[in-house]
Enzyme design. Structure first.
Site, PDB file in Angstrom:
ATOM      1  N   LYS A 100      10.364   7.159  -1.965  1.00 12.21           N
ATOM      2  CA  LYS A 100       9.569   6.230  -2.643  1.00 12.21           C
ATOM      3  C   LYS A 100      10.168   6.587  -4.431  1.00 12.21           C
ATOM      4  O   LYS A 100       9.238   5.839  -5.563  1.00 12.21           O
ATOM      5  CB  LYS A 100       8.076   6.136  -3.028  1.00 12.21           C
TER       6      LYS A 100
ATOM      7  N   ALA B 194       0.810  -0.965   0.049  1.00 12.52           N
ATOM      8  CA  ALA B 194      -0.335  -0.311   0.297  1.00 12.52           C
ATOM      9  C   ALA B 194       0.669   1.455   0.071  1.00 12.52           C
ATOM     10  O   ALA B 194       1.759   1.280   0.777  1.00 12.52           O
ATOM     11  CB  ALA B 194      -0.737   0.609   1.071  1.00 12.52           C
ATOM     12  N   THR B 195       0.426   2.061  -0.534  1.00 11.03           N
ATOM     13  CA  THR B 195       1.688   3.702  -1.198  1.00 11.03           C
ATOM     14  C   THR B 195       0.501   3.828  -2.082  1.00 11.03           C
ATOM     15  O   THR B 195      -0.110   3.508  -2.436  1.00 11.03           O
ATOM     16  CB  THR B 195       2.622   3.163  -1.678  1.00 11.03           C
ATOM     17  N   THR B 196       1.285   5.345  -2.785  1.00 10.27           N
ATOM     18  CA  THR B 196       0.996   5.982  -3.631  1.00 10.27           C
ATOM     19  C   THR B 196       2.094   6.701  -4.263  1.00 10.27           C
ATOM     20  O   THR B 196       2.282   6.970  -3.605  1.00 10.27           O
ATOM     21  CB  THR B 196      -0.530   7.161  -3.090  1.00 10.27           C
TER      22      THR B 196
ATOM     23  N   SER C 292      -2.076   1.617  -3.476  1.00 17.28           N
ATOM     24  CA  SER C 292      -4.066   1.756  -3.296  1.00 17.28           C
ATOM     25  C   SER C 292      -4.019   2.888  -3.238  1.00 17.28           C
ATOM     26  O   SER C 292      -5.977   3.159  -3.157  1.00 17.28           O
ATOM     27  CB  SER C 292      -2.993   1.011  -1.848  1.00 17.28           C
TER      28      SER C 292
END
Lengths: 243, 251
Positions: free
Chosen positions: B63, B30-32, B167
């Site tokens: 990231k 989960a990350t964006t 996510s």
């Protein structure tokens, strides 16, 4: 002849050294200057490059047979990248590469008297956080090397002329100089070293000469920049930056 | 000393490998992350949050990683594997450029990432090592930046105008699609300042609907990780620069 015949081995080594020096006579010098803004590397090539990026903070300037320069370059690049990948970029240093990789390999190659010798002389540069942290190393074809103090390294085929050029350049580099001024200084030393006589310090008019033209040859120069926010420090100079 | 310029081939020769799937890693998902074209290039942005289930593992995760001066990756999925992939690519691109005295082509860079994702298939199938990154690269011939997104098996697709992963990317892609159709200006005509502000607003939107996306709080000086890619190469937009852009528009 076998290598267990000591006197003949000594003769062979001496002959090999003499042969390599003779073959290197036509090669032209390379330079590295440690400056507040980084390390400037300089060479004059004739179709083949003389100044190369090795790793994030490391560069090489070399003279000699192009194929042998390429062997040295590839060896050091592979060793540096494996070390950097296995550990970290900060662990890749000139000292470690010379002590544990290139130095022994060059010495072993030089003493293998039944194989072709490597005909190459090198200057390695590693940019640090400050000029005091910079490392300049002069590497000879037989694997011997020495670290240069006072911020100047010259690679040349004649040791006496090389020493004279280093001393003259140290004196010239005492003040603040722009990149074009540094390039002209290196070029003046290059011209003096490639003249068919012992090194004579160039006069002020020669150093200040705006001409960068050299028949059938191309000036190569690159900065290893000291700016701390960049991972990749090597930056070749454009033609506009030279002048 | 083969000098063939392939760092991935060099690793096994020295008993090194990029494989890290031993089945014991903690799954952090989960990350964006997202990327879109603006007037002068491509902007790539992401949040700082790493989660494991409902636990916030870190709010200081980087990231968006620069691979070389002409390419960058936005990682989404298992951080342990994604970061190792980025490090492998970084070394491979640098190694190629230095050993071959020319930059690797954009196509070869994209294939290198595909290969790493494909090699990661066992970890992906076991469910703990999924990685679905974005890649932005500059074609050395045209100096035009492009955006690509990947599925976890290594297939690559070009995000013609934008791409997102993680996510929280669903809501961001919806907003970007809306703006591309009816925005004024559209994202691809925005200045750098407008695009940076949009990126921060998009992350604030994603955080509203996705607990695994770390938000942006301009009042506290918390901004996204943002890098831009254009003809001049990769450049980071620092939090200070983002704060200045934020003040300019007084949102």
């Amino acid at each position: 002849m076998t290598t267990d015949e000591p006197y003949r081995w000594l003769d062979a080594i001496a002959n090999r050294r003499e042969y390599i020096r003779d073959q290197l006579k036509g090669a032209t010098p390379v330079f590295a200057f440690s400056r507040p803004e980084g390390i400037l590397l300089f060479g004059v090539g004739s179709g083949q490059s003389k100044v190369f990026e090795i790793y994030d903070r490391l560069a090489l300037a070399a003279l000699g047979h192009p194929v042998d320069i390429e062997k040295i370059r590839q060896t050091v690049i592979e060793a540096a990248h494996l070390e950097g990948f296995t550990r970290a970029a900060e662990d890749v240093t000139i000292r470690r590469l010379l002590n544990f990789s290139l130095g022994p390999a060059l010495k072993a190659g030089f003493e293998q008297i039944f194989s072709a010798p490597l005909m190459v002389e090198c200057v390695f540069a590693e940019v640090g956080a400050t000029p005091a942290d910079d490392v300049l190393a002069r590497v000879n074809f037989d694997g011997s090397y020495r670290f240069q103090a006072h911020g100047v390294a010259v690679g040349h085929t004649n040791p006496a002329d090389e020493t004279a050029a280093v001393e003259w350049l140290r004196a010239q580099l005492a003040g603040a100089l722009t990149t074009p001024q540094l390039v002209r200084l290196a070029l003046a030393a290059w011209r003096a070293l490639t003249a068919d006589k012992a090194f004579v310090p160039p006069d002020a008019a020669t150093v200040a000469s705006p001409s960068l033209a050299i028949e059938d040859r191309v000036i190569e120069a690159a900065w290893l920049e000291r700016r701390g926010d960049m991972r990749l420090r090597y930056r070749p100079l454009t033609a506009a930056e030279l002048s | 000393m083969n000098g063939d310029g392939d760092f991935l081939s060099l690793l096994p020769q020295t008993a090194l490998t990029t494989a890290r799937g031993d089945g014991k890693a903690v799954a952090l998902e989960a990350t964006t992350v997202f990327a879109f074209h603006y007037a002068d290039g491509v902007i790539v942005a992401g949040d700082h949050r790493a989660t494991a289930g409902n636990v916030v593992f870190s709010d200081r995760t980087e990231k968006i990683l620069e691979l070389d001066r002409h390419s960058l990756i936005a990682i989404a999925g298992s951080p342990a594997i994604a970061v190792e992939m980025a490090r492998t690519l970084q070394t491979a691109f640098d190694f190629y450029r230095r050993s071959q005295l020319q930059p690797m082509s954009l196509q070869a860079k994209m294939r290198a990432l595909s290969r790493l994702l494909h090699d990661n298939l066992p970890a992906t199938l076991q469910g703990f090592g999924t990685v679905a990154p974005l890649f932005a690269g500059l074609d050395p011939a045209t100096m035009r930046p492009s955006i690509y997104f990947y599925d976890p098996l290594g297939a690559q697709f070009e995000g013609v105008k934008h791409a997102g992963s993680g996510s929280g990317s669903g809501s961001i892609k919806s907003v970007l699609h809306f703006l591309e159709q009816w925005g004024s200006p559209t994202p691809e005509k925005m200045t750098l300042g407008e695009a940076v502000n949009l990126a921060n607003r998009l992350l604030m939107t994603a955080a509203e609907f996705d607990t695994a996306t770390g938000g942006v709080d301009p009042l506290r000086g918390d901004f996204a990780t943002i890098k831009v890619l254009n003809g001049a190469g990769v450049r980071s937009i620092t939090p200070a620069a983002q704060a200045a852009f934020w003040q300019e528009v007084k949102p």
